[in-house]
Design a protein around this motif. Structure first.
Motif, PDB file in Angstrom:
ATOM      1  N   ALA A  96      15.772  11.763  -6.917  1.00  0.00           N
ATOM      2  CA  ALA A  96      15.517  13.083  -6.313  1.00  0.00           C
ATOM      3  C   ALA A  96      14.021  13.392  -6.317  1.00  0.00           C
ATOM      4  CB  ALA A  96      16.302  14.162  -7.062  1.00  0.00           C
ATOM      5  N   ILE A  97      13.327  12.992  -7.388  1.00  0.00           N
ATOM      6  CA  ILE A  97      11.870  13.199  -7.412  1.00  0.00           C
ATOM      7  C   ILE A  97      11.232  12.402  -6.267  1.00  0.00           C
ATOM      8  CG2 ILE A  97       9.729  12.849  -8.726  1.00  0.00           C
ATOM      9  CD1 ILE A  97      11.414  13.265 -11.299  1.00  0.00           C
ATOM     10  N   ALA A  98      11.660  11.146  -6.115  1.00  0.00           N
ATOM     11  CA  ALA A  98      11.096  10.299  -5.051  1.00  0.00           C
ATOM     12  C   ALA A  98      11.367  10.924  -3.677  1.00  0.00           C
ATOM     13  CB  ALA A  98      11.686   8.890  -5.124  1.00  0.00           C
ATOM     14  N   ALA A  99      12.576  11.413  -3.466  1.00  0.00           N
ATOM     15  CA  ALA A  99      12.911  12.039  -2.181  1.00  0.00           C
ATOM     16  C   ALA A  99      12.024  13.266  -1.942  1.00  0.00           C
ATOM     17  CB  ALA A  99      14.386  12.445  -2.171  1.00  0.00           C
ATOM     18  N   ASN A 100      11.870  14.094  -2.955  1.00  0.00           N
ATOM     19  CA  ASN A 100      11.085  15.328  -2.800  1.00  0.00           C
ATOM     20  C   ASN A 100       9.605  15.037  -2.569  1.00  0.00           C
ATOM     21  OD1 ASN A 100      13.369  16.871  -3.088  1.00  0.00           O
ATOM     22  ND2 ASN A 100      13.110  17.193  -5.299  1.00  0.00           N
ATOM     23  N   LEU A 101       9.064  14.057  -3.287  1.00  0.00           N
ATOM     24  CA  LEU A 101       7.654  13.697  -3.086  1.00  0.00           C
ATOM     25  C   LEU A 101       7.453  13.169  -1.678  1.00  0.00           C
ATOM     26  CD1 LEU A 101       6.657  11.720  -6.333  1.00  0.00           C
ATOM     27  CD2 LEU A 101       5.929  14.033  -5.667  1.00  0.00           C
ATOM     28  N   THR A 102       8.405  12.372  -1.229  1.00  0.00           N
ATOM     29  CA  THR A 102       8.278  11.753   0.092  1.00  0.00           C
ATOM     30  C   THR A 102       8.355  12.802   1.199  1.00  0.00           C
ATOM     31  OG1 THR A 102       9.240   9.775  -0.832  1.00  0.00           O
ATOM     32  CG2 THR A 102       9.186   9.890   1.540  1.00  0.00           C
ATOM     33  N   LYS A 103       9.068  13.887   0.916  1.00  0.00           N
ATOM     34  CA  LYS A 103       9.105  14.983   1.903  1.00  0.00           C
ATOM     35  C   LYS A 103       7.801  15.785   1.910  1.00  0.00           C
ATOM     36  CE  LYS A 103      13.992  16.254   1.782  1.00  0.00           C
ATOM     37  NZ  LYS A 103      14.917  17.213   1.096  1.00  0.00           N
ATOM     38  N   GLY A 104       6.905  15.457   0.962  1.00  0.00           N
ATOM     39  CA  GLY A 104       5.601  16.117   0.955  1.00  0.00           C
ATOM     40  C   GLY A 104       5.457  17.213  -0.081  1.00  0.00           C
ATOM     41  N   LEU A 105       6.446  17.382  -0.955  1.00  0.00           N
ATOM     42  CA  LEU A 105       6.314  18.419  -1.983  1.00  0.00           C
ATOM     43  C   LEU A 105       5.311  17.975  -3.041  1.00  0.00           C
ATOM     44  CD1 LEU A 105      10.051  19.402  -2.621  1.00  0.00           C
ATOM     45  CD2 LEU A 105       8.314  20.702  -1.381  1.00  0.00           C
ATOM     46  N   VAL A 132       3.890  17.429  -6.871  1.00  0.00           N
ATOM     47  CA  VAL A 132       4.641  16.844  -7.986  1.00  0.00           C
ATOM     48  C   VAL A 132       5.437  17.891  -8.775  1.00  0.00           C
ATOM     49  CG1 VAL A 132       4.393  15.641 -10.206  1.00  0.00           C
ATOM     50  CG2 VAL A 132       3.092  14.860  -8.211  1.00  0.00           C
ATOM     51  N   LYS A 133       4.794  19.011  -9.122  1.00  0.00           N
ATOM     52  CA  LYS A 133       5.497  19.989  -9.974  1.00  0.00           C
ATOM     53  C   LYS A 133       6.740  20.560  -9.296  1.00  0.00           C
ATOM     54  CE  LYS A 133       1.571  21.279 -12.677  1.00  0.00           C
ATOM     55  NZ  LYS A 133       0.474  22.206 -12.868  1.00  0.00           N
ATOM     56  N   GLU A 134       6.630  20.806  -8.001  1.00  0.00           N
ATOM     57  CA  GLU A 134       7.774  21.355  -7.266  1.00  0.00           C
ATOM     58  C   GLU A 134       8.822  20.256  -7.031  1.00  0.00           C
ATOM     59  OE1 GLU A 134       8.749  24.219  -6.802  1.00  0.00           O
ATOM     60  OE2 GLU A 134      10.109  24.169  -5.075  1.00  0.00           O
ATOM     61  N   ALA A 135       8.359  19.032  -6.820  1.00  0.00           N
ATOM     62  CA  ALA A 135       9.303  17.904  -6.647  1.00  0.00           C
ATOM     63  C   ALA A 135      10.142  17.743  -7.919  1.00  0.00           C
ATOM     64  CB  ALA A 135       8.533  16.621  -6.345  1.00  0.00           C
ATOM     65  N   VAL A 136       9.512  17.890  -9.080  1.00  0.00           N
ATOM     66  CA  VAL A 136      10.235  17.747 -10.347  1.00  0.00           C
ATOM     67  C   VAL A 136      11.183  18.940 -10.544  1.00  0.00           C
ATOM     68  CG1 VAL A 136       9.997  17.703 -12.872  1.00  0.00           C
ATOM     69  CG2 VAL A 136       8.459  16.309 -11.443  1.00  0.00           C
ATOM     70  N   ARG A 137      10.708  20.142 -10.257  1.00  0.00           N
ATOM     71  CA  ARG A 137      11.570  21.324 -10.462  1.00  0.00           C
ATOM     72  C   ARG A 137      12.841  21.229  -9.620  1.00  0.00           C
ATOM     73  NH1 ARG A 137      13.447  25.665  -8.305  1.00  0.00           N
ATOM     74  NH2 ARG A 137      12.293  25.441  -6.342  1.00  0.00           N
ATOM     75  N   ARG A 138      12.665  20.877  -8.358  1.00  0.00           N
ATOM     76  CA  ARG A 138      13.858  20.802  -7.496  1.00  0.00           C
ATOM     77  C   ARG A 138      14.766  19.647  -7.896  1.00  0.00           C
ATOM     78  NH1 ARG A 138      12.438  22.051  -1.246  1.00  0.00           N
ATOM     79  NH2 ARG A 138      10.851  23.606  -1.642  1.00  0.00           N
ATOM     80  N   ALA A 139      14.166  18.545  -8.354  1.00  0.00           N
ATOM     81  CA  ALA A 139      14.974  17.397  -8.782  1.00  0.00           C
ATOM     82  C   ALA A 139      15.759  17.747 -10.043  1.00  0.00           C
ATOM     83  CB  ALA A 139      14.078  16.186  -9.028  1.00  0.00           C
ATOM     84  N   LYS A 140      15.128  18.476 -10.949  1.00  0.00           N
ATOM     85  CA  LYS A 140      15.826  18.858 -12.190  1.00  0.00           C
ATOM     86  C   LYS A 140      16.984  19.792 -11.857  1.00  0.00           C
ATOM     87  CE  LYS A 140      15.446  20.228 -16.921  1.00  0.00           C
ATOM     88  NZ  LYS A 140      16.030  19.247 -17.789  1.00  0.00           N
ATOM     89  N   SER A 141      16.746  20.688 -10.926  1.00  0.00           N
ATOM     90  CA  SER A 141      17.804  21.598 -10.521  1.00  0.00           C
ATOM     91  C   SER A 141      18.962  20.810  -9.886  1.00  0.00           C
ATOM     92  CB  SER A 141      17.199  22.598  -9.537  1.00  0.00           C
ATOM     93  OG  SER A 141      18.207  23.340  -8.949  1.00  0.00           O
ATOM     94  N   GLY A 182       0.801  -1.231   0.000  1.00  0.00           N
ATOM     95  CA  GLY A 182       0.000   0.000   0.000  1.00  0.00           C
ATOM     96  C   GLY A 182       0.830   1.276   0.000  1.00  0.00           C
ATOM     97  N   VAL A 183       2.090   1.214  -0.443  1.00  0.00           N
ATOM     98  CA  VAL A 183       2.941   2.423  -0.450  1.00  0.00           C
ATOM     99  C   VAL A 183       2.357   3.450  -1.417  1.00  0.00           C
ATOM    100  CG1 VAL A 183       5.282   3.322  -0.801  1.00  0.00           C
ATOM    101  CG2 VAL A 183       4.956   0.936  -0.192  1.00  0.00           C
ATOM    102  N   GLU A 184       2.328   4.686  -0.971  1.00  0.00           N
ATOM    103  CA  GLU A 184       1.940   5.767  -1.879  1.00  0.00           C
ATOM    104  C   GLU A 184       3.234   6.454  -2.304  1.00  0.00           C
ATOM    105  OE1 GLU A 184      -0.904   8.268   0.054  1.00  0.00           O
ATOM    106  OE2 GLU A 184      -1.977   6.498   0.783  1.00  0.00           O
ATOM    107  N   ARG A 185       3.178   7.327  -3.250  1.00  0.00           N
ATOM    108  CA  ARG A 185       4.350   8.059  -3.750  1.00  0.00           C
ATOM    109  C   ARG A 185       5.343   7.087  -4.369  1.00  0.00           C
ATOM    110  NH1 ARG A 185       4.501   9.869   1.706  1.00  0.00           N
ATOM    111  NH2 ARG A 185       3.188  11.683   2.016  1.00  0.00           N
ATOM    112  N   ILE A 186       5.038   6.662  -5.566  1.00  0.00           N
ATOM    113  CA  ILE A 186       5.887   5.706  -6.270  1.00  0.00           C
ATOM    114  C   ILE A 186       6.382   6.339  -7.577  1.00  0.00           C
ATOM    115  CG2 ILE A 186       5.916   3.476  -7.464  1.00  0.00           C
ATOM    116  CD1 ILE A 186       3.826   2.479  -5.448  1.00  0.00           C
ATOM    117  N   VAL A 187       7.686   6.416  -7.726  1.00  0.00           N
ATOM    118  CA  VAL A 187       8.281   6.896  -8.975  1.00  0.00           C
ATOM    119  C   VAL A 187       8.743   5.669  -9.757  1.00  0.00           C
ATOM    120  CG1 VAL A 187      10.106   8.316 -10.000  1.00  0.00           C
ATOM    121  CG2 VAL A 187       9.092   8.983  -7.797  1.00  0.00           C
TER     122      VAL A 187
END
Ligand code: PXL
Length: 277
Positions: A218-227, A229-238, A99-104
């Motif tokens: 990095a996307i997985a880490a950012n999503l898991t921190k609660g960001l 999706v769009k912000e998780a991707v932006r920070r991961a790309k950076s 039942g894990v949520e936030r899956i990349v």
């Protein structure tokens, strides 16, 4: 003390340390999440036999997953190299039951040095069993093309259409990464409503080994921190753009990105974002 979020990578081991599980754990550490690893295959070319992918048993994969869940628990995860249909089916079953949520899901298929990291008969299982469980999928151009029955993809418009069409596979967010096209490195996110493009300048380097792994980690880490999706991707790309900017090589072989670059040198480039309705 608030404990860091728990993020798991289910992926292959890349002996050189630049890609796969090794890249994922380095990325998790840099982004201050607690990293765990489920190794699905071991990649390393034997100098005499030339064999490059060494299987890990289904039992060992299930054992690793059960141990990580029992010892720590999981708030989010990414999948990378899964290699076979059997491994994909096993991982899909484990994810469903947990039942894990936030899956990349990073649909890894071929390595930078042309290593085959996914068997041909595994593509269907990836599409029908694993991708529907994902919060976001992150194909690069060749992977998106394979997922779309070998559709040629050359322009940003092609990537936008690919992201919209791949959304049909059941993941609510699709990020098609255009790093392999010419010109700036433009990635396209489709969330079922809006197309968002993320643009970074092209960096003139060949030292990009593991960039895709690190980006999805990095996307997985950012999503898991609660960001979101769009912000998780932006920070991961950076994060990954800065790691590429400072990539290097120890030998004549395509070198690693530098996972600590953002921490040491700060953000190298501002990611340019555009939205189309
Ligand atoms: O970069 C893709 C990749 C992913 N996972 C593993 C790899 C590679 C590339 O070599 O070895 C394990």
């Amino acid at each position: 003390m608030k404990h860091p979020s728990r993020v798991m990578s289910i992926a292959g081991s890349a002996a050189g340390g630049s890609a796969g599980i090794q890249a994922d754990l380095k990325t998790f550490q840099e982004l201050d999440v607690y990293g765990m690893s489920i190794i699905t295959a071991i990649v390393g070319r034997h100098p005499e036999t030339n064999k490059n992918v060494h299987a890990v048993s289904i039992e060992a994969i299930e054992a690793q997953f059960a141990t990580a869940i029992k010892q720590v628990g999981v708030d989010g995860l990414k999948t990378g190299m899964l290699f076979s249909k059997e491994v994909i089916e096993t991982v899909a079953g484990l994810l469903k039951r947990s039942g894990v949520e936030r899956i990349v899901v990073d649909p890894v298929m071929i390595g930078k040095m042309n290593s085959k990291l996914l068997e041909d008969d595994a593509i269907e299982a990836l599409k029908t069993k694993l991708i529907p469980l994902a919060t976001i999928i992150t194909p690069n151009v060749p992977e998106a093309s394979v997922l779309l029955e070998d559709r040629p993809l050359h322009t940003i418009e092609d990537l936008q259409k690919a992201a919209v069409d791949l959304h049909q596979l059941g993941a609510p967010n699709v990020l098609v990464k255009g790093g392999r096209l010419k010109g700036p490195a433009i990635d396209v996110l489709y969330d079922g409503e809006t197309i968002t493009t993320y643009e970074a300048p092209r960096i003139d380097t060949v030292h990009t080994s593991g960039a895709g792994c690190s980006y999805s980690a990095a996307i997985a880490a950012n999503l898991t921190k609660g960001l979101p999706v769009k912000e998780a991707v932006r920070r991961a790309k950076s994060y990954v753009t800065t790691a590429i900017e400072h990539g290097f090589s120890y030998t004549e072989i395509v070198g690693p990105t530098y996972h600590a670059a953002e921490r040491k040198y700060g953000e190298a480039y501002k990611i340019k974002i555009d939205t189309l309705q």
